[in-house]
Design a protein around this motif. Structure first.
Motif, mmCIF file in Angstrom:
data_model
loop_
_atom_site.group_PDB
_atom_site.id
_atom_site.type_symbol
_atom_site.label_atom_id
_atom_site.label_comp_id
_atom_site.label_asym_id
_atom_site.label_seq_id
_atom_site.Cartn_x
_atom_site.Cartn_y
_atom_site.Cartn_z
ATOM 1 N N SER A 185 40.427 -15.637 -28.233
ATOM 2 C CA SER A 185 41.573 -16.361 -27.663
ATOM 3 C C SER A 185 41.112 -17.420 -26.671
ATOM 4 O O SER A 185 41.617 -18.547 -26.674
ATOM 5 N N ALA A 186 40.161 -17.069 -25.803
ATOM 6 C CA ALA A 186 39.682 -18.006 -24.786
ATOM 7 C C ALA A 186 38.982 -19.204 -25.418
ATOM 8 O O ALA A 186 39.239 -20.358 -25.050
ATOM 9 N N ILE A 187 38.105 -18.937 -26.387
ATOM 10 C CA ILE A 187 37.379 -20.032 -27.050
ATOM 11 C C ILE A 187 38.342 -20.943 -27.800
ATOM 12 O O ILE A 187 38.245 -22.171 -27.721
ATOM 13 N N LYS A 188 39.279 -20.327 -28.503
ATOM 14 C CA LYS A 188 40.224 -21.130 -29.289
ATOM 15 C C LYS A 188 41.101 -21.986 -28.387
ATOM 16 O O LYS A 188 41.348 -23.164 -28.682
ATOM 17 N N PHE A 189 41.555 -21.426 -27.266
ATOM 18 C CA PHE A 189 42.389 -22.191 -26.344
ATOM 19 C C PHE A 189 41.622 -23.378 -25.761
ATOM 20 O O PHE A 189 42.122 -24.508 -25.738
ATOM 21 N N MET A 190 40.398 -23.138 -25.299
ATOM 22 C CA MET A 190 39.607 -24.224 -24.704
ATOM 23 C C MET A 190 39.265 -25.293 -25.746
ATOM 24 O O MET A 190 39.355 -26.497 -25.465
ATOM 25 N N ALA A 191 38.887 -24.851 -26.946
ATOM 26 C CA ALA A 191 38.561 -25.815 -27.999
ATOM 27 C C ALA A 191 39.791 -26.624 -28.391
ATOM 28 O O ALA A 191 39.710 -27.839 -28.603
ATOM 29 N N TYR A 192 40.932 -25.960 -28.451
ATOM 30 C CA TYR A 192 42.185 -26.642 -28.827
ATOM 31 C C TYR A 192 42.534 -27.729 -27.826
ATOM 32 O O TYR A 192 42.917 -28.850 -28.212
ATOM 33 N N GLU A 193 42.409 -27.425 -26.537
ATOM 34 C CA GLU A 193 42.727 -28.418 -25.514
ATOM 35 C C GLU A 193 41.791 -29.624 -25.602
ATOM 36 O O GLU A 193 42.230 -30.776 -25.469
ATOM 37 N N GLN A 194 40.498 -29.386 -25.834
ATOM 38 C CA GLN A 194 39.540 -30.490 -25.928
ATOM 39 C C GLN A 194 39.779 -31.334 -27.183
ATOM 40 O O GLN A 194 39.743 -32.570 -27.136
ATOM 41 N N ILE A 195 40.037 -30.669 -28.299
ATOM 42 C CA ILE A 195 40.269 -31.398 -29.558
ATOM 43 C C ILE A 195 41.572 -32.180 -29.485
ATOM 44 O O ILE A 195 41.651 -33.320 -29.956
ATOM 45 N N LYS A 196 42.593 -31.582 -28.878
ATOM 46 C CA LYS A 196 43.855 -32.299 -28.686
ATOM 47 C C LYS A 196 43.643 -33.580 -27.902
ATOM 48 O O LYS A 196 44.187 -34.634 -28.233
ATOM 49 N N ARG A 197 42.854 -33.469 -26.835
ATOM 50 C CA ARG A 197 42.593 -34.640 -25.985
ATOM 51 C C ARG A 197 41.868 -35.725 -26.783
ATOM 52 O O ARG A 197 42.154 -36.911 -26.637
ATOM 53 N N ALA A 198 40.938 -35.322 -27.638
ATOM 54 C CA ALA A 198 40.195 -36.301 -28.446
ATOM 55 C C ALA A 198 41.091 -36.963 -29.486
ATOM 56 O O ALA A 198 41.000 -38.169 -29.729
ATOM 57 N N ILE A 199 41.983 -36.193 -30.094
ATOM 58 C CA ILE A 199 42.881 -36.743 -31.120
ATOM 59 C C ILE A 199 43.944 -37.623 -30.491
ATOM 60 O O ILE A 199 44.268 -38.691 -30.997
ATOM 61 N N ARG A 200 44.478 -37.171 -29.356
ATOM 62 C CA ARG A 200 45.627 -37.843 -28.755
ATOM 63 C C ARG A 200 45.267 -39.219 -28.226
ATOM 64 O O ARG A 200 45.998 -40.182 -28.445
ATOM 65 N N GLY A 201 44.140 -39.349 -27.526
ATOM 66 C CA GLY A 201 43.781 -40.626 -26.927
ATOM 67 C C GLY A 201 44.862 -41.085 -25.966
ATOM 68 O O GLY A 201 45.242 -40.386 -25.033
ATOM 69 N N GLN A 202 45.402 -42.281 -26.212
ATOM 70 C CA GLN A 202 46.471 -42.826 -25.378
ATOM 71 C C GLN A 202 47.852 -42.355 -25.819
ATOM 72 O O GLN A 202 48.848 -42.648 -25.182
ATOM 73 N N GLN A 203 47.902 -41.649 -26.927
ATOM 74 C CA GLN A 203 49.171 -41.163 -27.449
ATOM 75 C C GLN A 203 49.722 -40.080 -26.540
ATOM 76 O O GLN A 203 48.981 -39.289 -25.965
ATOM 77 N N GLU A 204 51.056 -40.008 -26.410
ATOM 78 C CA GLU A 204 51.647 -39.086 -25.453
ATOM 79 C C GLU A 204 51.829 -37.679 -26.011
ATOM 80 O O GLU A 204 51.724 -36.696 -25.293
ATOM 81 N N THR A 205 52.150 -37.566 -27.304
ATOM 82 C CA THR A 205 52.369 -36.257 -27.905
ATOM 83 C C THR A 205 51.653 -36.191 -29.243
ATOM 84 O O THR A 205 51.374 -37.210 -29.863
ATOM 85 N N LEU A 206 51.378 -34.977 -29.678
ATOM 86 C CA LEU A 206 50.764 -34.776 -30.985
ATOM 87 C C LEU A 206 51.832 -34.528 -32.031
ATOM 88 O O LEU A 206 52.784 -33.784 -31.789
ATOM 89 N N HIS A 207 51.698 -35.168 -33.195
ATOM 90 C CA HIS A 207 52.568 -34.863 -34.309
ATOM 91 C C HIS A 207 52.196 -33.483 -34.838
ATOM 92 O O HIS A 207 51.132 -32.936 -34.546
ATOM 93 N N VAL A 208 53.087 -32.917 -35.650
ATOM 94 C CA VAL A 208 52.833 -31.586 -36.195
ATOM 95 C C VAL A 208 51.545 -31.576 -37.010
ATOM 96 O O VAL A 208 50.745 -30.639 -36.929
#
Length: 513
Positions: A256-279
């Motif tokens: 759970s801890a690894i997945k949560f931390m990885a998810y937050e980092q990957i989200k940040r990389a995908i999102r860039g300047q975008q405000e929200t992530l699409h589904v």
């Protein structure tokens, strides 16, 4: 913002509002007066942020409330936040929010709304009949009135954290900025981990039976549920039904801890300047986070399978099992079945997310006029249906993974690759052979989600997790997007049958420039 004509006009407007709300004329406005004033103006409950801004301690505090200067300073800060949000939704920066911009904002959250629904939202705020919302209309609508936002939906509709069915392939839940700032996110993760541990322990016999049937059931022995249970009890007694449960519980926390931390980092990389992530972007981020976690903790998966299938006296414990595998089979044995396991994340996470989002959106569009809270039964039903659909799609890969993990420990079993094992199963047992053990897997879903939800709620209470990110209002009903910081926005209920009265708009005589 000081000294200009605009500042003087604003202070006059705020002064008129202050006088209207200060019913006892004591020179201060408290939460009670705010509630009474909003009721007179045709609005509803003030949101929690507004209540805390007006009276930081409590409603009963005689010294609470704000004087005119404090009240004006509070409204100035609030207008600045509303202005940021207005500009973020005004995508073409023409000074007006129109129907297409509202639809685009919902689409960014993976929600499709009709033109009629978007027009209804606009009509609730549009005072001049232009079917667009300018800054003044936006400001007057949201200045003090109750706000129900995306964070309420995020909070109430968690299912990856809340429901544990023994698999950790779901896309991680979102946590609001407020939950991250206040530390509620880790308390919810801890509550989810404890709930998962209790749930997995409660359903461990069914989980062991599933693994037992995946590996040993075939056309020739016709092993069924009752026969499998009898065989396990005959070999090792009642306690043998819980073999492998210790490491199954132990791997919850690191995964759970690894997945949560990885998810937050990957989200940040995908999102860039975008405000929200699409589904779709959430699916990609969640799948990559799941693959990262599985890669790191996969040796524990192999150990879990071997300990689950062990004979009485075969291993002295977890460390002895790991040492024997390393000594006899080498380090590569700890990653047997890794490829089908990672490939299984895609259909499981994708279908689980798609079905859950579809069910969630259907409920929100039809029944969320009063609150984003779906209630226990709806949450459990949606989580169970989506997880079951994900399991059906990914089960053949899960079976191949389990057999690859176990085949080295079975005497006389051929050492096959993923494709070789798939061909072998299909040729010997047909398509049904890829679904051996799915019956006990389905049998554990309802008790697993029920146990995990009850334990999760009790753990949240014990850890002091607040009941919601913001008290849901009875007067507003939907949500749209997130701004640059802690973003808040309210929309009218999306049910097109509901009357678009615009009752949430404060009195124009008080707030109109």
């Amino acid at each position: 913002m000081r000294g200009g004509p605009g500042d003087a006009e604003r202070r006059q407007r705020w002064g008129r509002l202050f006088e209207e709300l200060d019913s006892n004329k004591d020179g201060r406005v408290d939460v009670r007066e705010l509630r009474q004033g909003l009721a007179r103006l045709g609005g509803g409950e003030p949101n929690r942020d507004t209540q805390q801004g007006i009276s930081p301690e409590s409603d009963a505090d005689p010294g609470g409330g704000l004087d005119l200067e404090e009240f004006s300073r509070y409204l100035q800060e609030r207008e600045q936040r509303l202005l940021l949000l207005f500009h973020s939704l005004d995508r073409n920066q023409d000074g007006h929010i129109d129907v297409s911009e509202i639809q685009q904002s919902f689409r960014a959250l993976g929600i499709s709304i009709s033109l009629e629904q978007a027009e209804k939202i606009l009509h609730s705020m549009d005072r001049d009949g232009t079917m667009t919302i300018d800054w003044q209309e936006w400001r007057d609508h949201f200045l003090l009135h109750s706000l129900e936002n995306v964070e309420d939906v995020v909070y109430f509709w968690k299912h990856s954290t809340v429901l544990d069915i023994g698999e950790c392939l779901t896309v991680p839940d979102e946590f609001s900025e407020q939950e991250k700032l206040t530390g509620m996110w880790w308390k919810q993760l801890v509550a989810g981990a404890v709930a998962g541990a209790v749930s997995r322990t409660g359903t461990a016999p069914l989980d062991r039976l599933k693994v037992f049937m995946q590996v040993h059931a075939s056309k020739t022995n016709k092993l069924n549920i009752l026969g499998g249970l009898k065989s396990m009890i005959r070999e090792g007694g009642m306690r043998s039904l819980w073999r492998g449960n210790g490491i199954n519980v132990l791997k919850i926390a690191p995964e759970s801890a690894i997945k949560f931390m990885a998810y937050e980092q990957i989200k940040r990389a995908i999102r860039g300047q975008q405000e929200t992530l699409h589904v779709q972007e959430r699916f990609v981020a969640g799948s990559l986070a799941g693959a990262t976690a599985q890669t790191i903790i996969y040796p524990m998966e192999v150990l879990k399978t071997r300990l689950t299938l062990r004979r009485t006296g075969q291993y002295k414990g977890l460390l002895d099992c790991a040492w024997q595998i390393l000594e006899r089979e080498g380090p590569r044995a700890f990653y047997r079945g890794y490829l089908p396991n990672v490939l299984g994340i895609i259909p499981y996470a994708g279908i689980d997310l798609a079905v859950y989002e579809t069910l969630k959106n259907q409920w929100l569009q039809q029944y969320s006029c009063d609150s984003a809270d779906p209630g226990i039964l709806v949450l459990l039903a949606c989580g169970t249906v989506s997880s079951t659909c994900g399991q059906i799609a990914s089960y053949p890969l899960a079976l191949v993974r389990t057999r690859m993990q176990a085949q080295a420990s079975i005497e006389g079993a051929p050492q096959l690759s993923m494709l070789g094992l798939l061909r072998h199963i299909l040729s010997q047992e047909g398509v049904w052979g890829l679904y051996r053990g799915i019956a006990p897997n389905f049998m554990k879903v309802i008790p697993a989600v029920s146990i995990s939800y009850v334990v999760y709620e009790n753990m949240k209470q014990a850890l002091g997790v607040t009941s919601s990110p913001g008290s849901p209002s009875s007067t507003t009903g939907f949500w749209i997007s997130r701004s640059l910081s802690h973003r808040i926005l309210t929309m009218q209920c999306l049910d097109p049958r509901a009357p678009a009265t615009g009752s949430q708009i404060p009195s124009p005589q008080l707030l109109d420039s």
